[in-house]
Design an enzyme around this catalytic site. Structure first.
Site, PDB file in Angstrom:
ATOM      1  N   ARG A 272     -34.875  53.202  25.595  1.00  0.00           N
ATOM      2  CA  ARG A 272     -33.670  52.653  25.837  1.00  0.00           C
ATOM      3  C   ARG A 272     -33.922  50.959  25.964  1.00  0.00           C
ATOM      4  O   ARG A 272     -34.933  50.446  26.105  1.00  0.00           O
ATOM      5  CB  ARG A 272     -33.196  52.747  27.232  1.00  0.00           C
ATOM      6  CG  ARG A 272     -33.207  54.355  27.595  1.00  0.00           C
ATOM      7  CD  ARG A 272     -32.795  54.504  28.721  1.00  0.00           C
ATOM      8  NE  ARG A 272     -32.563  56.238  29.304  1.00  0.00           N
ATOM      9  CZ  ARG A 272     -32.416  56.559  30.573  1.00  0.00           C
ATOM     10  NH1 ARG A 272     -32.016  55.925  31.440  1.00  0.00           N
ATOM     11  NH2 ARG A 272     -32.363  57.806  30.578  1.00  0.00           N
ATOM     12  N   ARG A 287     -38.910  48.595  34.578  1.00  0.00           N
ATOM     13  CA  ARG A 287     -37.762  48.612  33.583  1.00  0.00           C
ATOM     14  C   ARG A 287     -38.189  48.348  32.120  1.00  0.00           C
ATOM     15  O   ARG A 287     -38.404  46.996  31.922  1.00  0.00           O
ATOM     16  CB  ARG A 287     -36.753  47.512  33.945  1.00  0.00           C
ATOM     17  CG  ARG A 287     -35.488  48.035  33.436  1.00  0.00           C
ATOM     18  CD  ARG A 287     -34.063  47.052  33.725  1.00  0.00           C
ATOM     19  NE  ARG A 287     -34.104  47.325  35.112  1.00  0.00           N
ATOM     20  CZ  ARG A 287     -33.114  48.500  35.650  1.00  0.00           C
ATOM     21  NH1 ARG A 287     -32.743  49.244  34.679  1.00  0.00           N
ATOM     22  NH2 ARG A 287     -32.845  48.614  36.815  1.00  0.00           N
ATOM     23  N   GLU A 369     -35.551  53.938  41.945  1.00  0.00           N
ATOM     24  CA  GLU A 369     -34.898  55.171  41.557  1.00  0.00           C
ATOM     25  C   GLU A 369     -35.765  56.156  40.458  1.00  0.00           C
ATOM     26  O   GLU A 369     -36.296  55.721  39.340  1.00  0.00           O
ATOM     27  CB  GLU A 369     -33.705  54.995  40.732  1.00  0.00           C
ATOM     28  CG  GLU A 369     -32.892  56.185  40.060  1.00  0.00           C
ATOM     29  CD  GLU A 369     -31.970  55.887  38.961  1.00  0.00           C
ATOM     30  OE1 GLU A 369     -31.877  56.659  38.204  1.00  0.00           O
ATOM     31  OE2 GLU A 369     -31.276  54.675  39.294  1.00  0.00           O
ATOM     32  N   SER A 372     -31.991  60.943  38.969  1.00  0.00           N
ATOM     33  CA  SER A 372     -30.765  61.186  39.322  1.00  0.00           C
ATOM     34  C   SER A 372     -30.227  62.475  39.141  1.00  0.00           C
ATOM     35  O   SER A 372     -30.229  62.936  37.944  1.00  0.00           O
ATOM     36  CB  SER A 372     -29.871  60.167  38.622  1.00  0.00           C
ATOM     37  OG  SER A 372     -30.025  58.936  38.801  1.00  0.00           O
ATOM     38  N   ARG A 411     -42.397  55.058  37.163  1.00  0.00           N
ATOM     39  CA  ARG A 411     -41.974  54.631  38.210  1.00  0.00           C
ATOM     40  C   ARG A 411     -42.715  55.350  39.370  1.00  0.00           C
ATOM     41  O   ARG A 411     -43.119  54.780  40.512  1.00  0.00           O
ATOM     42  CB  ARG A 411     -40.386  54.840  38.491  1.00  0.00           C
ATOM     43  CG  ARG A 411     -40.080  53.777  37.537  1.00  0.00           C
ATOM     44  CD  ARG A 411     -38.243  53.706  37.824  1.00  0.00           C
ATOM     45  NE  ARG A 411     -37.561  52.723  37.060  1.00  0.00           N
ATOM     46  CZ  ARG A 411     -36.402  52.421  37.060  1.00  0.00           C
ATOM     47  NH1 ARG A 411     -35.425  53.027  38.108  1.00  0.00           N
ATOM     48  NH2 ARG A 411     -35.688  51.523  36.291  1.00  0.00           N
TER      49      ARG A 411
END
Length: 458
Positions: A272, A287, A369, A372, A411
């Protein structure tokens, strides 16, 4: 994709949804297109009926010797044919315009989703793992500094070989990443997930099917072209999440009721650009542009999808439970939902190394996070044409799709390096991961190599 009939019958509900989500879409223009399309479809049906009647009259008139009237009927039939062709051309144009416009409309949130503007309005559902915290160093070293000191994370060489946002894992850092991936896959196999190892490149049609296109092309890596240029259905993109290839495995398929619930898991590297997050993380592996993830994808009957969402969230959370990592569960508000989601729970792990404003009170650190868990209802299934047949003799219906990260490997590694850190700068390996690392119990680091290890590059 929303059902056009639903939009037609519930415009105010969709309008309220757009406001709650913060989307600026000209809904009136879409409704006007749909109204014109329906009027032309009705006019076309009338013309076909009239043309059929005229065609029947022509034969009868000729048979009755009424040649002049027959010629008038033939002329009328030609006029109807041309008018019908013009209407069909315009109807096809409107159909294409409507299809493109409908792709811009986000999912309508479930009625239980809290209304809010952004992540600050998310609702904490529960917090787990804080009752029996391990002893931490007086000052926890952030993972990026610790990784450099132990020589297990090398951002500089990642930037040199590829660019900012890419990194090397070395030695026990690489082993820890491999261990996490295999551990997660094993946990979810126990939960009856079927493994899938999907291709990494995905077509534009697949990206569109799960909602990544056309809204978020700026975040994707396009193969052989700029992400902002026009693209064709068969153009390829690097996988942003295994959700894309795994969901589209069943594109345009009809599953059977006995196939459901269908539960797949897939490990992939993901890519990404994080275009909307430029500059938010200048150091570390939180990130980045390439990261590993185990994805859980579910296909279920519509009336079971919300029960499955609760179970899916628990299945993803089990990874954190077994690793002994403190975490919390958030119910995302309307303004923080992803484009395709009707309801989402976020799992956020506690990483104590870098303080943030929303850290647990009196404890410092930050939330990351790592999953999700989302219910997309029939939104993705409608875009990708995925249906199921409730009974063999019944018509096929759209099923519901769900997914969750099981979890974001990098993460979770950050949380381990910070939460399992010792006063001497070493890191304890969580017990469930030790068998995957050949029995290694402590990460002690490695000797750096090259002249850079001496503090000079000359």
């Amino acid at each position: 994709m929303l059902d056009r009939r639903y939009l037609r019958e519930n415009p105010e509900e969709v309008r309220e949804s757009l406001d709650d989500r913060g989307y600026d879409v000209d809904l009136d223009a879409i409704l006007e297109l749909d109204e014109e399309w329906r009027e032309l479809k009705a006019r076309g049906d009338d013309l076909r009926h009239e043309r059929n009647e005229v065609s029947k009259q022509i034969g009868q008139l000729k048979q009755d010797g009424k040649h002049e009237e027959a010629e008038e009927a033939i002329e009328r039939s030609s006029e109807l044919k041309q008018e019908l062709a013009d209407i069909e051309d315009r109807t096809d144009e409107l159909e294409d315009e409507l299809a493109e416009a409908m792709l811009e409309l986000p999912q309508v949130p479930h009625e239980s989703v809290p209304v809010g503007d952004d992540e600050a309005d998310n609702v904490e559902v529960e917090r787990r793992g804080f009752d029996d915290l391990r002893d931490l160093p007086d000052e926890v070293t952030p993972h990026y500094d610790l990784g450099e000191e132990l020589d297990i994370i090398d951002e500089a060489r990642g930037a040199k070989t590829t660019g900012a946002g890419f990194y090397f894992l070395k030695g026990d850092g690489a082993r820890l990443e491999h261990a996490l991936i295999q551990f997660m896959l094993d946990v979810h196999r126990e939960q009856e997930y079927v493994d899938v190892f999907p291709p990494v490149p995905v077509k534009s049609t697949s990206m569109r099917g799960t909602g990544q296109l056309p809204k978020f092309n700026e975040d994707a890596y396009r193969i052989g072209g700029d992400e902002f240029d026009e693209y064709e259905d068969d153009d390829l993109w690097l996988c942003p999440t295994a959700e894309v290839p795994v969901t589209n495995m069943y594109r345009d398929d009809i599953l059977l009721r006995e196939d459901l619930p269908l539960k797949h898991q897939a490990y992939t590297p993901n890519f990404r650009r994080e275009a909307g997050e430029h500059g938010t993380e200048t150091r570390g592996i939180v990130r980045v542009h390439q990261f590993n993830k185990v994805e859980l994808v579910n296909f279920v009957e519509p009336d079971e999808s919300y029960d499955r969402l609760e179970e899916l969230t628990a299945e993803a959370a089990e990874v954190l439970e077994r690793l002994g990592l403190p975490y919390r569960v958030l119910d995302l508000c309307t303004g923080d939902l992803t484009f395709a989601s009707a309801k989402t729970y976020d799992l956020e792990v506690w990483a104590p190394g870098t303080d943030s404003d929303d850290a647990p009170e009196g404890m410092g650190g930050r939330w990351l996070e790592v999953s999700s868990a989302s219910n997309f209802e029939e939104f993705q299934a409608r875009r990708a044409g995925i249906r199921y047949r409730p009974e063999h003799h019944e018509s096929a219906e759209y099923l519901h799709t769900l997914n969750a990260s099981g979890t974001a490997v990098g993460r979770v590694m950050v949380a381990i390096l910070e939460y399992y850190q010792n006063e001497d700068g070493t890191v304890d390996v969580p017990e469930p991961l030790q068998p995957y690392m050949g029995g290694t119990e402590v990460i002690e680091g490695h000797e750096k190599v090259g002249e850079s290890a001496l503090g000079t590059d000359e």
